[in-house]
Design a protein around this motif. Structure first.
Motif, PDB file in Angstrom:
ATOM      1  N   PHE A  21       3.122   9.267  -6.132  1.00  0.00           N
ATOM      2  CA  PHE A  21       2.129   8.185  -6.107  1.00  0.00           C
ATOM      3  C   PHE A  21       1.662   7.915  -4.686  1.00  0.00           C
ATOM      4  N   LYS A  22       2.608   7.971  -3.724  1.00  0.00           N
ATOM      5  CA  LYS A  22       2.244   7.730  -2.331  1.00  0.00           C
ATOM      6  C   LYS A  22       1.269   8.782  -1.833  1.00  0.00           C
ATOM      7  N   ASN A  23       1.485  10.049  -2.228  1.00  0.00           N
ATOM      8  CA  ASN A  23       0.579  11.115  -1.804  1.00  0.00           C
ATOM      9  C   ASN A  23      -0.814  10.912  -2.382  1.00  0.00           C
ATOM     10  N   ILE A  24      -0.868  10.539  -3.675  1.00  0.00           N
ATOM     11  CA  ILE A  24      -2.171  10.311  -4.305  1.00  0.00           C
ATOM     12  C   ILE A  24      -2.901   9.162  -3.613  1.00  0.00           C
ATOM     13  N   ARG A  25      -2.168   8.105  -3.320  1.00  0.00           N
ATOM     14  CA  ARG A  25      -2.780   6.962  -2.643  1.00  0.00           C
ATOM     15  C   ARG A  25      -3.260   7.341  -1.250  1.00  0.00           C
ATOM     16  N   HIS A  26      -2.466   8.151  -0.565  1.00  0.00           N
ATOM     17  CA  HIS A  26      -2.856   8.586   0.791  1.00  0.00           C
ATOM     18  C   HIS A  26      -4.158   9.374   0.740  1.00  0.00           C
ATOM     19  N   TYR A  27      -4.257  10.303  -0.215  1.00  0.00           N
ATOM     20  CA  TYR A  27      -5.493  11.084  -0.339  1.00  0.00           C
ATOM     21  C   TYR A  27      -6.665  10.190  -0.738  1.00  0.00           C
TER      22      TYR A  27
END
Length: 410
Positions: free
Chosen positions: A2-8
């Motif tokens: 989820f953190k990666n998706i939010r970062h992108y």
């Protein structure tokens, strides 16, 4: 994950916003003005529109007769679109395109593309090249329209603004998702419980608020960008996706809408009847009579003509298009209900109904009408004007957020 998706998502929102900032500021500020296009244009250029009181005592000339007079006086022009709606004691504005020079086979070079004709006397009150600001102040409002629609760069600018509209549409969803609260261990443990949705909404609530009492300018700027964006999200999406409809209609909008929704398309048997025709057998007046007789006798799909809006000839299809305000229109001033009349046989080729017949066309009619502030009178025009300022504010606050973060990183 989820953190990666939010970062992108943050990266996409940030850099898409930076790419769009200047374009959306221009579109927002010009849009807030041209929401009142007609009254402002008449105020800036009264000599083009005003008709003397003595002329108003005369009987109004049929616009189709005025068209014939223009063609006789100016053989170098074509008048495809003829407005049929009463003009409230104002001059009629005819859009002009160049005709073909028979001696050279090429189009005439014109210094104007609009003619303003007194509907009582037939006199020409003025000419202008729409949007050419170097010709004088009478082109100010049309110039702002071209700046809004195509950055005053012609077709290239129209495509560019269409791409910006598409990017803006996608970014609307990314921006909204970024306001959602981040997951916590407690929420993850309670996600199966019914109460968790209320916990999530409670945690999302601060995103809708502006901390007006805060002395931190960055927080206030951030809240303005996030909260106002959420408050106006629905209208922002309407403006973004309708921009694609105006600028990338055949390239993007129609294929997407045809895939997602039902849309009206001309019947195959009707299309087989059509072919390019530069010399129609029917005149404008005859085509108009066919349309009015058809509406009065057959009353197709329970259509009721409120008032005629305009008609044009489409030489690539060999049909006349008769547009009128009907009981299936949103706007009472701009008719989108249409009859297509074969230019040689006089048969009704097709009927286009803006509301109720196909879900995709109903949706398109609504977003186009809302974008143009063409419904609900002056109050909605004021609302759209305010939305233009809001759009500019969101773009500027987004840029400030990026700039402050970049300074902090340095």
């Amino acid at each position: 994950m989820f953190k990666n998706i939010r970062h992108y998502g943050v990266c996409l929102h940030r850099y898409a916003g930076l790419m769009m900032t200047l374009f959306l500021v221009v579109a927002g500020l010009t849009g807030s003005i041209i929401a009142f296009y007609d009254p402002l244009d008449q105020m800036v250029s009264p000599q083009l529109y005003q008709v003397s009181e003595s002329d108003k005592r005369l009987q109004m000339i049929d616009p189709l007769v005025l068209r014939e007079r223009l063609l006789a006086k100016y053989p170098e022009i074509q008048v495809q679109w003829v407005p049929l709606k009463p003009t409230d004691n104002k001059a009629i504005r005819f859009s002009i395109t160049p005709s073909i020079n028979p001696s050279t086979g090429e189009s005439y070079q014109l210094t104007y593309d609009e003619l303003f004709v007194n509907p009582y006397t037939g006199d020409i009150q003025g000419k202008r090249m729409r949007g050419k600001i170097s010709d004088g102040i009478e082109n100010l409002i049309p110039f702002l329209f071209k700046l809004h629609y195509q950055l005053a760069l012609g077709q290239v600018g129209a495509y560019l603004m269409g791409v910006i509209g598409l990017l803006w549409t996608i970014d609307c969803f990314i921006g909204a998702c970024l306001t959602f609260p981040r997951k916590t261990r407690q929420q993850a443990a309670q996600k199966e419980k019914r109460a968790s949705r209320f916990i999530w909404l409670k945690r999302w609530l601060p995103a809708w608020k502006i901390r007006m009492h805060s002395t931190n300018r960055y927080k206030l700027n951030f809240d303005l960008h996030r909260a106002v964006g959420l408050w106006t999200w629905g209208m922002l999406f309407v403006l973004a996706w309708s921009s694609v409809a105006f600028n990338l209609n055949k390239e993007v909008y129609q294929p997407v809408m045809h895939f997602l929704f039902e849309t009206q398309e001309m019947r195959p048997e009707a299309l087989r009847q059509l072919q390019p025709n530069q010399h129609p057998h029917l005149s404008y007046a005859e085509a108009k009579s066919v349309a009015e007789r058809y509406l009065n006798v057959y009353n197709p799909q329970h259509l009721r003509q409120v008032q005629p809006f305009g008609m044009s000839y489409l030489p690539k299809l060999g049909v006349y298009q008769y547009r009128f305000v009907s009981n299936q229109d949103i706007s009472s001033s701009r008719g989108n209900t249409r009859l297509f009349i074969h230019a040689d046989t006089g048969k009704i080729v097709d009927v286009y109904v803006p509301l109720g017949k196909a879900s995709g066309d109903t949706f398109t009619t609504w977003i186009r009408t809302l974008h143009m502030a063409d419904c609900w009178g002056v109050p909605f025009k004021i609302f759209i004007s305010v939305m233009g300022i809001v759009l500019s504010m969101l773009s500027v606050t987004g840029f400030i957020i990026w700039f402050r973060k970049r300074q902090a990183q340095r």
